[in-house]
Motif scaffolding. Structure first.
Motif, PDB file in Angstrom:
ATOM      1  N   PRO A  90     -15.957  -7.752   6.014  1.00 19.43           N
ATOM      2  CA  PRO A  90     -14.926  -6.715   5.870  1.00 19.43           C
ATOM      3  C   PRO A  90     -13.527  -7.314   5.762  1.00 19.43           C
ATOM      4  CG  PRO A  90     -16.298  -6.320   7.816  1.00 19.43           C
ATOM      5  CD  PRO A  90     -16.688  -7.648   7.258  1.00 19.43           C
ATOM      6  N   ARG A  91     -12.720  -6.722   4.885  1.00 20.24           N
ATOM      7  CA  ARG A  91     -11.319  -7.115   4.738  1.00 20.24           C
ATOM      8  C   ARG A  91     -10.467  -6.012   5.348  1.00 20.24           C
ATOM      9  NH1 ARG A  91     -10.906  -8.946  -1.586  1.00 20.24           N
ATOM     10  NH2 ARG A  91     -12.963  -8.099  -1.904  1.00 20.24           N
ATOM     11  N   PRO A  92      -9.317  -6.374   5.871  1.00 24.07           N
ATOM     12  CA  PRO A  92      -8.435  -5.321   6.400  1.00 24.07           C
ATOM     13  C   PRO A  92      -7.954  -4.413   5.265  1.00 24.07           C
ATOM     14  CG  PRO A  92      -7.449  -7.521   6.682  1.00 24.07           C
ATOM     15  CD  PRO A  92      -8.779  -7.712   6.036  1.00 24.07           C
ATOM     16  N   LEU A  93      -7.843  -3.130   5.566  1.00 26.19           N
ATOM     17  CA  LEU A  93      -7.348  -2.165   4.580  1.00 26.19           C
ATOM     18  C   LEU A  93      -5.880  -1.889   4.868  1.00 26.19           C
ATOM     19  CD1 LEU A  93     -10.298   0.399   4.563  1.00 26.19           C
ATOM     20  CD2 LEU A  93      -9.977  -1.624   3.128  1.00 26.19           C
ATOM     21  N   ASP A  94      -5.055  -1.959   3.832  1.00 19.94           N
ATOM     22  CA  ASP A  94      -3.640  -1.662   4.020  1.00 19.94           C
ATOM     23  C   ASP A  94      -3.402  -0.157   3.872  1.00 19.94           C
ATOM     24  OD1 ASP A  94      -3.609  -1.139   1.260  1.00 19.94           O
ATOM     25  OD2 ASP A  94      -2.534  -2.982   0.755  1.00 19.94           O
ATOM     26  N   ALA A  95      -2.162   0.256   3.987  1.00 19.77           N
ATOM     27  CA  ALA A  95      -1.821   1.681   3.939  1.00 19.77           C
ATOM     28  C   ALA A  95      -2.187   2.304   2.596  1.00 19.77           C
ATOM     29  CB  ALA A  95      -0.330   1.869   4.223  1.00 19.77           C
ATOM     30  N   ILE A  96      -2.052   1.551   1.523  1.00 21.55           N
ATOM     31  CA  ILE A  96      -2.398   2.090   0.193  1.00 21.55           C
ATOM     32  C   ILE A  96      -3.906   2.318   0.098  1.00 21.55           C
ATOM     33  CG2 ILE A  96      -2.445   1.575  -2.285  1.00 21.55           C
ATOM     34  CD1 ILE A  96       0.268   0.123  -1.883  1.00 21.55           C
ATOM     35  N   ASP A  97      -4.694   1.345   0.587  1.00 24.12           N
ATOM     36  CA  ASP A  97      -6.147   1.527   0.595  1.00 24.12           C
ATOM     37  C   ASP A  97      -6.531   2.769   1.407  1.00 24.12           C
ATOM     38  OD1 ASP A  97      -6.666  -0.803  -0.907  1.00 24.12           O
ATOM     39  OD2 ASP A  97      -6.809  -2.049   0.892  1.00 24.12           O
ATOM     40  N   GLN A  98      -5.900   2.935   2.558  1.00 21.73           N
ATOM     41  CA  GLN A  98      -6.192   4.098   3.412  1.00 21.73           C
ATOM     42  C   GLN A  98      -5.839   5.400   2.689  1.00 21.73           C
ATOM     43  OE1 GLN A  98      -7.785   4.075   6.232  1.00 21.73           O
ATOM     44  NE2 GLN A  98      -7.705   1.934   6.820  1.00 21.73           N
TER      45      GLN A  98
END
Length: 179
Positions: free
Chosen positions: A32-40
């Motif tokens: 898993p990669r961290p999701l940034d605000a845009i991904d969220q």
């Protein structure tokens, strides 16, 4: 909106459901990669409207269409987005009876039981859980007679099922975003 997707062509619309669902459950996924605000934000939009076009996603999250497309593809490839589908009103679709069924199963038989439960007509959700029972199964059937057939004939025929308890659903509400 559907006409906008068609006019833009397949590259500009959200990835097709077949592209996300063609990956088997057993495929090895990257870590898993961290999701940034845009991904969220993209995830929230697609949960609310899985048919949103790439153009509308890009505009709402303030990125280019190419960036939005690449992000959605990455989310699919990473297994964050497992597929695209429709939220169904089961009663209007002729499946007016819903029930949660708890199962006690033979120890270490989860994988075998899971495969058999996947084949049940109307099975909607299967979970291995801890507590007083081992498996929680959500089913939707046309009526109580079909539910009885499913429980007394199909479930009880699975040798690894030791016992079951059926909880009839009187009313339910989907808590996912409603676009």
């Amino acid at each position: 909106m559907a006409s906008e997707q068609m006019a833009e062509g397949p590259e500009a619309g959200a990835p097709s459901p077949s592209s996300a669902s063609s990956t088997s459950r057993e495929t090895t996924l990257p870590p898993p990669r961290p999701l940034d605000a845009i991904d969220q934000d993209i995830l929230r939009m697609l949960q609310a409207d899985g048919r949103a076009s790439i153009r509308s996603v890009a505009e709402r999250v303030h990125v280019s269409r190419a960036n939005a497309y690449a992000r959605i593809n990455r989310l699919v490839e990473d297994g964050v987005i497992r597929g695209f589908g429709a939220r169904v009103d089961h009663e209007r679709a002729g499946q007016g009876t819903s029930a949660y069924i708890t199962l006690k199963i033979v120890q270490n038989s989860w994988r075998t039981v899971r495969e058999q439960l996947r084949q049940l007509p109307g099975a909607s959700h299967i979970a291995l859980v801890g507590g007083d029972f081992d498996v929680l199964l959500l089913v939707h059937t046309s009526d109580n007679r079909a539910l009885r057939e499913l429980v007394l004939t199909r479930l009880q025929a699975i040798p690894e099922v030791l016992s079951s308890r059926t909880l009839l659903v009187f009313e339910e509400e989907d808590l996912e975003p409603q676009g």
